[in-house]
Design an enzyme around this catalytic site. Structure first.
Site, PDB file in Angstrom:
ATOM      1  N   TYR A   1       0.819  -1.220   0.000  1.00 15.93           N
ATOM      2  CA  TYR A   1       0.000   0.000   0.000  1.00 15.93           C
ATOM      3  C   TYR A   1       0.849   1.264   0.000  1.00 15.93           C
ATOM      4  CZ  TYR A   1      -4.487  -2.104  -0.307  1.00 15.93           C
ATOM      5  OH  TYR A   1      -5.577  -2.778  -0.808  1.00 15.93           O
TER       6      TYR A   1
ATOM      7  N   ARG B   1       1.761   1.800  -3.513  1.00 19.55           N
ATOM      8  CA  ARG B   1       0.618   2.309  -4.276  1.00 19.55           C
ATOM      9  C   ARG B   1       0.310   3.762  -3.918  1.00 19.55           C
ATOM     10  NH1 ARG B   1      -4.261  -1.842  -4.024  1.00 19.55           N
ATOM     11  NH2 ARG B   1      -5.173  -0.071  -5.103  1.00 19.55           N
TER      12      ARG B   1
ATOM     13  N   ASN C   1     -12.793   3.335  -8.092  1.00 23.64           N
ATOM     14  CA  ASN C   1     -11.379   3.629  -7.846  1.00 23.64           C
ATOM     15  C   ASN C   1     -11.155   4.050  -6.395  1.00 23.64           C
ATOM     16  OD1 ASN C   1     -11.006   3.137 -10.553  1.00 23.64           O
ATOM     17  ND2 ASN C   1     -11.268   5.284 -11.116  1.00 23.64           N
ATOM     18  N   VAL C   2     -10.012   3.671  -5.862  1.00 21.95           N
ATOM     19  CA  VAL C   2      -9.705   4.025  -4.472  1.00 21.95           C
ATOM     20  C   VAL C   2      -8.818   5.275  -4.389  1.00 21.95           C
ATOM     21  CG1 VAL C   2      -9.983   1.666  -3.605  1.00 21.95           C
ATOM     22  CG2 VAL C   2      -7.711   2.442  -4.345  1.00 21.95           C
TER      23      VAL C   2
ATOM     24  N   HIS D   1     -15.390   1.171  -3.392  1.00 21.18           N
ATOM     25  CA  HIS D   1     -14.378   0.218  -2.912  1.00 21.18           C
ATOM     26  C   HIS D   1     -13.432   0.827  -1.884  1.00 21.18           C
ATOM     27  CE1 HIS D   1     -14.958  -2.339  -6.820  1.00 21.18           C
ATOM     28  NE2 HIS D   1     -15.964  -2.432  -5.971  1.00 21.18           N
TER      29      HIS D   1
ATOM     30  N   CYS E   1      -8.730   1.736  12.172  1.00 24.61           N
ATOM     31  CA  CYS E   1      -8.202   0.899  13.250  1.00 24.61           C
ATOM     32  C   CYS E   1      -8.947  -0.431  13.267  1.00 24.61           C
ATOM     33  CB  CYS E   1      -8.390   1.615  14.594  1.00 24.61           C
ATOM     34  SG  CYS E   1      -7.905   0.584  15.985  1.00 24.61           S
TER      35      CYS E   1
ATOM     36  N   GLY F   1     -14.652   4.025 -18.387  1.00 21.60           N
ATOM     37  CA  GLY F   1     -13.404   3.318 -18.101  1.00 21.60           C
ATOM     38  C   GLY F   1     -13.540   2.102 -17.225  1.00 21.60           C
TER      39      GLY F   1
ATOM     40  N   SER G   1     -14.314  -1.983 -17.764  1.00 22.87           N
ATOM     41  CA  SER G   1     -14.723  -3.105 -18.604  1.00 22.87           C
ATOM     42  C   SER G   1     -15.299  -4.221 -17.752  1.00 22.87           C
ATOM     43  CB  SER G   1     -13.543  -3.618 -19.416  1.00 22.87           C
ATOM     44  OG  SER G   1     -12.389  -3.641 -18.626  1.00 22.87           O
TER      45      SER G   1
HETATM   46 ZN    ZN Z   1      -7.970   2.219  17.652  1.00 22.04          ZN
END
Ligand code: ZN
Length: 243
Positions: A57, A60, A92-93, A109, A117, A180, A182
């Protein structure tokens, strides 16, 4: 030209982000090629090795923070600032829609810049000034448990509130724009049907590099790079306020 009363709902997918240089992450890429995405993007993977998942992550996050919104993101922002009632439902994130200036963006998503947390569920965000060079597992400032990315992983369900909101919005939509993507993933693959059931006069336009299973039910499918085809469509179809 569509009147300003037209209710527009937009579904965006990885093709919009890809035009800004963000990989799809449906598979792994680059440095992470040797890993299977199921070893990085599932709650089981995180329970097994949170440090590995966080390293992915961080990588990313670094890519996303360097990316810039493209002409497709900007065209959506222009539609909204021209006075149209426009909602973006994105798979998209990343935060490129927000950075382009869209104000009503719902992330089906989750959002890569948020963390949650695992114990007290407190939600915090990464700062945009962050460099993401660390490989530490981030900790909750309230209870000291570990944080996880606030994204929807494989084997997880989507936020029911966002789904409920999306359904209501789709039912009252006049124009549905699908950009965008598919592969609409369940339950998002039902969205076009929900919109059609809600409005017999629905107009549905799809923008993609290739035909998709949806293409047979659209008003029109426009093939080509979305950062080019979508702004062209917007300027021909809607009243865009001059900047
Ligand atoms: Zn916490």
């Amino acid at each position: 030209m569509k009147s300003l009363e037209t209710k527009i709902t937009v579904i965006t997918g990885s093709g919009v982000s890809q035009s800004s240089g963000i990989p799809t992450f449906r598979g792994t890429d680059g440095l992470w090629k040797k890993y299977n995405v199921m070893d990085l993007a599932t709650p089981q993977a995180f329970a097994r090795n949170p440090k590995l998942v966080w390293e992915w992550y961080y990588w990313r996050l670094g890519l996303v923070s360097q990316a810039k919104p493209n002409e497709a993101h900007l065209a959506l922002k222009n539609l909204e600032s021209s006075g149209y009632d426009l909602v973006v439902l994105t798979q998209n994130v990343d935060n490129l829609h927000e950075r382009a200036g869209s104000s009503k963006v719902f992330h089906l998503h989750g959002e890569i810049f948020q963390r949650r947390c695992i114990k007290c569920h407190d939600i915090t965000s990464w700062q945009s000034s962050e460099t993401f060079s660390s490989s530490e597992i981030p900790k909750c400032t309230k209870c000291n448990s570990i944080l996880r990315p606030k994204v929807v992983w494989f084997n997880e369900t989507l936020d029911p509130e966002i789904i409920r909101f999306s359904h209501n919005r789709l039912k009252e939509t006049d124009v549905l724009l699908i950009i965008g993507t598919s592969g609409l993933v369940h339950p998002v693959n039902n969205f076009p049907f929900i919109a059609k059931q809600g409005n017999m006069n629905l107009e549905m336009y799809e923008f993609n590099l290739e035909l998709t299973p949806l293409s047979s039910m659209t008003t029109k499918t426009i093939l080509g790079p979305v950062e080019k085809t979508f702004p062209e469509f917007v300027s021909k179809t809607f009243k865009i306020a001059k900047k």
